[in-house]
Each structure stands twice: as C-alpha cells, then as structure tokens.
Design a protein around this motif. Structure first.
Motif, PDB file in Angstrom:
ATOM      1  N   THR A  46       0.846  -1.201   0.000  1.00  0.00           N
ATOM      2  CA  THR A  46       0.000   0.000   0.000  1.00  0.00           C
ATOM      3  C   THR A  46       0.880   1.249   0.000  1.00  0.00           C
ATOM      4  O   THR A  46       0.643   2.199  -0.750  1.00  0.00           O
ATOM      5  N   THR A  47       1.912   1.218   0.832  1.00  0.00           N
ATOM      6  CA  THR A  47       2.840   2.348   0.888  1.00  0.00           C
ATOM      7  C   THR A  47       3.512   2.545  -0.475  1.00  0.00           C
ATOM      8  O   THR A  47       3.601   3.671  -0.980  1.00  0.00           O
ATOM      9  N   VAL A  48       3.961   1.435  -1.067  1.00  0.00           N
ATOM     10  CA  VAL A  48       4.635   1.541  -2.362  1.00  0.00           C
ATOM     11  C   VAL A  48       3.696   2.148  -3.392  1.00  0.00           C
ATOM     12  O   VAL A  48       4.080   3.035  -4.162  1.00  0.00           O
ATOM     13  N   SER A  49       2.428   1.719  -3.397  1.00  0.00           N
ATOM     14  CA  SER A  49       1.479   2.252  -4.383  1.00  0.00           C
ATOM     15  C   SER A  49       1.302   3.755  -4.220  1.00  0.00           C
ATOM     16  O   SER A  49       1.274   4.504  -5.205  1.00  0.00           O
ATOM     17  N   SER A  50       1.233   4.192  -2.979  1.00  0.00           N
ATOM     18  CA  SER A  50       1.072   5.619  -2.718  1.00  0.00           C
ATOM     19  C   SER A  50       2.319   6.398  -3.149  1.00  0.00           C
ATOM     20  O   SER A  50       2.223   7.464  -3.772  1.00  0.00           O
ATOM     21  N   LEU A  51       3.493   5.841  -2.843  1.00  0.00           N
ATOM     22  CA  LEU A  51       4.737   6.515  -3.220  1.00  0.00           C
ATOM     23  C   LEU A  51       4.903   6.561  -4.733  1.00  0.00           C
ATOM     24  O   LEU A  51       5.329   7.576  -5.299  1.00  0.00           O
ATOM     25  N   VAL A  52       4.532   5.470  -5.378  1.00  0.00           N
ATOM     26  CA  VAL A  52       4.643   5.418  -6.847  1.00  0.00           C
ATOM     27  C   VAL A  52       3.728   6.454  -7.476  1.00  0.00           C
ATOM     28  O   VAL A  52       4.116   7.169  -8.417  1.00  0.00           O
ATOM     29  N   ALA A  53       2.519   6.579  -6.938  1.00  0.00           N
ATOM     30  CA  ALA A  53       1.581   7.571  -7.486  1.00  0.00           C
ATOM     31  C   ALA A  53       2.179   8.978  -7.377  1.00  0.00           C
ATOM     32  O   ALA A  53       2.105   9.784  -8.317  1.00  0.00           O
ATOM     33  N   ASP A  54       2.807   9.242  -6.245  1.00  0.00           N
ATOM     34  CA  ASP A  54       3.436  10.543  -6.021  1.00  0.00           C
ATOM     35  C   ASP A  54       4.574  10.762  -7.033  1.00  0.00           C
ATOM     36  O   ASP A  54       4.704  11.843  -7.640  1.00  0.00           O
ATOM     37  N   LEU A  55       5.384   9.726  -7.216  1.00  0.00           N
ATOM     38  CA  LEU A  55       6.530   9.858  -8.134  1.00  0.00           C
ATOM     39  C   LEU A  55       6.065  10.006  -9.582  1.00  0.00           C
ATOM     40  O   LEU A  55       6.712  10.705 -10.376  1.00  0.00           O
ATOM     41  N   ILE A  56       4.960   9.362  -9.929  1.00  0.00           N
ATOM     42  CA  ILE A  56       4.407   9.546 -11.284  1.00  0.00           C
ATOM     43  C   ILE A  56       3.913  10.982 -11.434  1.00  0.00           C
ATOM     44  O   ILE A  56       4.187  11.649 -12.443  1.00  0.00           O
TER      45      ILE A  56
END
Lengths: 426, 426
Positions: A46-56
């Motif tokens: 879940t954390t990774v998905s949130s971080l990835v969204a931010d980086l995108i």
C-alpha cells in the motif's frame, strides 16, 4: 564504525526518504512491478502504491506495458523511470572554458556545449553572468522543451564550501570567498517557472562522480579522478562515496609539495604538483617558442594542447621530453594517493587525455617506483573517456542522484499532454 | 553516491542485523525501556522483546531496576549493556613490544599489559607463540574470570590483508605473507571453551579506532592517527569509518617519499617519511653517542626514548635539533594528509607522545607551511592520550563494535549464577 542513528531510518522526512528509496529501486529493477519494488525495499504494498503515485505525479516514474516476467494472461503494469519530464544541468567553469551538459533522469545526455571563455580575465561577477546566460540558453533549447529543470550544478577548480555555495579559494580564477550560489540564484530567479536549485562543488569531485556513474571505469568504488587543466585537483571516491574531508577541502593534490625550491605555483608556494605538471607548465616546457615573454593567452590553451600533441606525435624532442617529465611528476603524485588512500584506479582527465600517449608511460613508472604496496595495491592508471565535459556531466548526474537521496525539489506537476507526448530530444 | 541495496536492509541476516541494531540502540540510550528501543529503531515492540530476550541470553544486555524517566507508579524495567559477561582482547605486536588490552562490553579496561619483546629477532612463528601465550595468560587472569572471550584482535605495523588474516608486508618485522590469523587460530584452538575469533589489522587503523572511541578526540569523525614507532603509519577515519582503500593498504604515510636521495628506509627506498622521522631515525640523530657503530638493540627503544626526553628537557642541542627536524618532516607529512583528505585532527601516537614537547611546534609549523586550505582546513595536530596501548585497545574495541554490526559470535549462554553475581574485575 558506529553510526549514531540507531534505526534503519531517521526520524525526519521518512516519506521523502522512502520516495527516494522507491526511485532507486525502480532504477535498479526497471521494468518492474509495484510488488517487486515492495519486495526489494521492504516497504508494504500500500505504501509503495502511494509513493509510486506521487513519483508519477512528479514526473519521475512512468508506467509501461511491458512485463519483465513472461507470465500467462494479462501482463502486469510495469514501472520505469520517466525519461521525458525532467532535466538536470551541469556547468563547469574553468580557466579557459565553460562546459555545459544537460541530462535526463536516466542520465542520458540531452545536450552538451563547450564554450571557450577566459574566466580569469572576466572576473567572478562577469563569469556568473556568463554562466547564467548559458543556463538560460539551455532552458530555452529545444532539447529541453517541456522539461522541468530540477537543478543546476556548477563545478569550480578550487576549494569550495559546497553547503554554503561559496568558492573559498580558486587561485587560477583569482577568486576568493565568491558567493557563487547566491549570485546565480539571483541572476536566475526568473529563468524557469520555479526557482532552479543551485549546487556549487569542486570540479575534481564532480569529475569523479561522472567517472563513477558513466565513465569506462563506472562502478569502480575506490577511484581517484585527477583534473588536467591549468590547475590539478583530485576527486576521491572511496566505497562509492565522495571523500570530502572535514571542511570539504580534500583532494588538493595540485598543491602537495613535490620538491623543495621548485617552480612557483599560482597558490604562492613553490614546487607544487600543479607547478610541475599542470597544463600551463607542461605547455611552457613543451612549446617554449610559443611563450617568448612568458605571456599566455588562456583562451588559447586548447589550441596549444593540440600543437603539443602534433609535435609529440612528430617526435619533436622538446615536447616529448616535457611530457615525459610531467608524466613522471604525475606518477609521483599518484603514488602518494596510492600510499595514502589505496585506490583501485587513478583516472587522468581534462587535457591530460589527448596528451596521454606521452604522459602515461612515465606516470605509470612513477607510481611503480614510489608505491609501497606490492603491485601498487592493485591500482592502475587510466585516462578518462569523458574529456572536458566530465565535471559538468558529474554535476548534472549529482542533481539526479540527489533525487534518489530523497531530496525531491519538484511539486506534483500539472498534467501536460504535450510533455507526455514528447519523445525527448537528444 | 548510490548504494546498490535498494532497501533499508539487505535480504540476509536480518535478525542478526536487528540484534546489532538493538544493541546499538541500548548503548546509545541506556538505561532505557523496550518501548524506547522500539521507538528509536522503528522495529515493532514484539520484535524488540524477542531480540532483547536473545541478547540477554547471549550475555550482552541485562535488566536494571532504574528508570531514566521519573514516572509515577511502578518503575519500568530498564535495559542496559551487560558489563559482566563478555570480554574482548586486543594485542599489538610491534618492533619492540607486545601491548595487551582486554575490555568489557562497555569498552572499559579489564586489564592492560606492556611486554618488552624483540619481535623482529624472534621471527613470525615465535612471535605467534608469544602472542598465544599472552592470550592464554589473559584468559586465565582473574580480571576475566567467568567471562566469555568474544574475540582477539592483533594489530601489526604493516600492510595487512585483514579479510584473509595475512600480514602482506611488515618491513620492520621482516614479515612477508605471514598467515597470522591461521597461525593463532591453531595455537589457540583449546585456549577457551569455544574457539576465539581472530582479527588481524594494521596498527594505525586500530589506533584510529581507539582514538575515535575513547581518546580525548573521541567522536571526531574525520581523524588521522599516526603511529610513532620504528615505523610510521596512518589510520584514516573519515566520517567515523576507517578508510581502508581497495586492497586495505591505505594509510602508508611512512613510505611516502618526502625527499629525493634521502636516507635509506627499511622498505628498500630512500627519503621515506619513516626514514626521516621514525623513532629509530630520531634516536640515531638525537643520541649519536648511543649508536657508535650503527647497532641498535630494539628492545632498548623505550629506554632510549626516555634518554632523548631527558636530554631534550635539559636543552641538549643535538637532541633538541634532531627532534625539531623530525617534527618538521612530520608536519610536512601531515600537510599531505591535510591537502589530500582534509582531516579535522591529526593525532600523533606511540613514542611521539613523550617527545611531543619538542616535536609538536615544528610539526605544526610544517603543516601551516604546506597546507593549501586556509587555516589548514581547520585541522589541528595533537598527541594521543592512549600511549603505546592505543592499537591494542582499538583492536579490543573493534571486536565489541563487530557485535553491533550484527556479527554476534556467541551462542545463547548457559545461565550461570556465578557469572551473573560477579561484579567485574578491572
């Protein structure tokens, strides 16, 4: 040795650090799934998905259709670095030129420029203006169209207080206490939609970074890069980290005294390595007819180096002898580094590269002669493949690197159809 | 620079690493609760409780009644390092002595010994036997009763392949390719209930560790320790980490050539710093009447140093001049370090300590003369407070340090009422 932090991460900026960690993971693994990032980083999905969204949203990652693993059924959505959205700029100011490099997030060159420029005669203020002009030209260049500039690095031949952005002492530019970062920030305040962060660092340090990241000795963790200009400096990478020393002044091999009562050096002392093997001293010895009254037009250095190469290639004895002698001094200097820090490689850069056929043999002999460890502790001496753009390139790469350390200057970008469709110039 | 690990921890030995992390946290915070350890490390409380139980079983942590926080009601059970259960031994072998130190987990001295010993005449095999005898004596000493010995470090003046446990080259001991670790492991296989891990390292490296951990410059992260024996070596700590170089041979300042055609050095070259400022060369110059035919009884070095101190204190000109000259050379050598690695401090150890009143003034002048950075980059030159036991002490501390890096050699101990009741000798 013990680190005073007691946990795997500090107490602050955990999200920023995790963004950097994910970015680094994707660089290492791409193309890769979110699940692979979670597995590699130990962060939960879940954390990774949130971080990835931010980086995108920040234009640093993108999704691709390809799947690295051949799986039956629908291919997973894979992640990659976004090579189309950001740019980092590096500029080296040296005695006789400005070198300019811009790279994308994958550290691919977007543009390179070499500008003959007599920086010493210009003085610090005019030089800052010239750098600012060069940055504006880069920002406006079609190669960077639709890209956000995440930062500018400026490489300077001298002692640099990098955290303060101040050039403490650069004898060959006749600068002392020059607040280069603030000069440039003021000159560039309206050069881009948002202020461009400016980093000032020593040219040899950034040359070492460039070698480590993209030279033919890439990933050699214990590496010394030696600049070959009017000045000589060393960038020391140990275990893949820049060795800066307590005040950031490490690597001043150009001002190690090699011999008592030697020739005068620009620093005011005598017998420094720079006074024996800096490019100006080499040219004086190799081309005595070109310096009848000791006068030197600095902007001509490149031409003079070419002349020295031609004469040495034609086996003209004065030129060959001068290069042999300078090579011996360089080898003795390199032997000090071998004895004191035991690098795996010493890389000669700048103008030493075209002169290498005549410098290297005696340089290597000098190392063998004076190294204490058997086989010079495994150290070999090579030339850089990055030429006069090494430090500028290293500076641009250092800005990309800063992203992965969690220093993310970008706010979430406005979605921009044009930028997304752009194929990225180079 | 980028670390190729993409997460906060690697994939292996996570529990061992976490044990080390908890141990380190308790060292920093003690006395402290399990909850405080969890907060500081980011590990969850259940994990911390399990790791703490393991560390208590291994004799590394203990529970105390005291509470650091004054709280109303029942005081929480607090954790501390267990200073009663383990010991680490460090031995330095040098040209004219063995130095022995044992410490507990809090790095407090349990015993120190200084043994005059002509290591060079003895040869490597006899020397290994002498070291083994010394270890057996330490293990049997009442100061270590009921303690487990977690490891032995041996400091050697020369090039050491530390991972291999081999002394590659130690000219002043006339050793070359000596497999010291395996020699000692064989000799010590029955010296303790379980085999004692042996670490071999360079004396200057371990001296630097000792200075960093417990000298009067403790916690100076960018520090160079210079040994003052027949040989001269430097231990370079940068950012609190030993700078070893690519083959582990960094710090050989004794064999940097200071002057062409200088005096002969034990390494076979001429003009090395060691030949100009090593203790043997100092004594030859300071006490010419004591070396009528150039002969030197190495085991007498300590006495001769005392004589030199007496004569210098009485302002005997030959002694004073010899020390002044050696100090100048030391300063010029230190200036190379200042220019190349920019330490915050250079610490002179060994026999340089008693001679410091006459060495330091010219040494500091030498640094000022040849350092390029203003104010020598902030570097000051000091003497060690650890004397001839620095390297041995650093070795013992390094074994303790290894525990905190997750290298825990101890199996869970058998609960031992006697050991638990022991107050710890010192």
């Amino acid at each position: 040795m013990r680190d005073m932090r007691v946990g795997p991460t500090g107490f602050h900026d955990v999200r920023e650090a995790n963004l950097g960690t994910v970015l680094r993971a994707v660089r290492t693994l791409a193309p890769c799934s979110r699940a692979a990032v979670a597995a590699a980083t130990g962060l939960n999905k879940t954390t990774v998905s949130s971080l990835v969204a931010d980086l995108i949203a920040r234009g640093l990652l993108c999704e691709t259709g390809e799947s690295a693993e051949r799986r039956v059924g629908r291919p997973g959505v894979m992640l990659a670095l976004d090579g189309l959205t950001i740019a980092a700029i590096g500029i080296e100011v040296n005695v006789d030129y400005l070198s300019v490099v811009a790279v994308d997030l994958l550290e691919r060159d977007l543009l390179t420029r070499h500008i003959a420029f007599d920086a010493r005669s210009a003085g610090a203020d005019a030089c800052a203006h010239r750098i600012a002009d060069a940055v504006r030209a880069v920002v406006a260049d079609p190669a960077l169209s639709h890209r956000s500039v995440i930062g500018l690095s400026v490489a300077v031949p001298g002692l640099v207080d990098s955290p303060g952005g101040i050039v403490t002492r650069a004898p060959n530019l006749a600068w002392r206490g020059t607040p280069l970062r603030s000069l440039l920030e003021e000159l560039l305040h309206d050069a881009a939609p948002s202020p461009i962060p400016v980093l000032v660092d020593n040219d040899a340090n950034l040359g070492a970074v460039a070698e480590y990241r993209g030279g033919h000795l890439a990933r050699t963790g214990d590496l010394v890069y030696i600049t070959g200009e009017v000045g000589i400096g060393a960038g020391l990478l140990m275990n893949g980290e820049l060795l800066r020393g307590s005040a950031g002044f490490a690597g001043e091999i150009g001002h190690v005294r090699m011999v008592e009562d030697g020739p005068a050096c620009g620093c005011g002392r005598r017998g420094c390595l720079e006074a024996l093997a800096g490019i100006e001293s080499i040219l004086r010895a190799a081309l005595p007819d070109r310096f009848p009254a000791g006068a030197l037009t600095r902007a001509d250095l490149a031409d003079l180096v070419e002349t020295a190469v031609d004469r040495a290639a034609a086996e003209e004895p004065t030129a060959v002898e001068a290069l042999h002698t300078a090579g011996t001094w360089l080898g003795r200097g390199a032997a000090m580094l071998v004895n004191l820090v035991n690098p795996a490689a010493v890389v000669l850069g700048g103008y030493f590269v075209p002169l290498a056929p005549w410098l290297l043999p005696s340089c290597r002999s000098g190392v063998r002669e004076l190294a204490f460890a058997p086989d010079a502790g495994g150290c070999f001496v090579e030339t850089s493949s990055l030429g006069l753009s090494a430090a500028a390139r290293g500076g641009a790469v250092a800005m990309v690197d800063a992203l992965e350390s969690g220093r993310l200057p970008l706010p979430p970008r406005q979605v921009d159809g044009v930028a997304a469709a752009d194929e990225g110039a180079s």
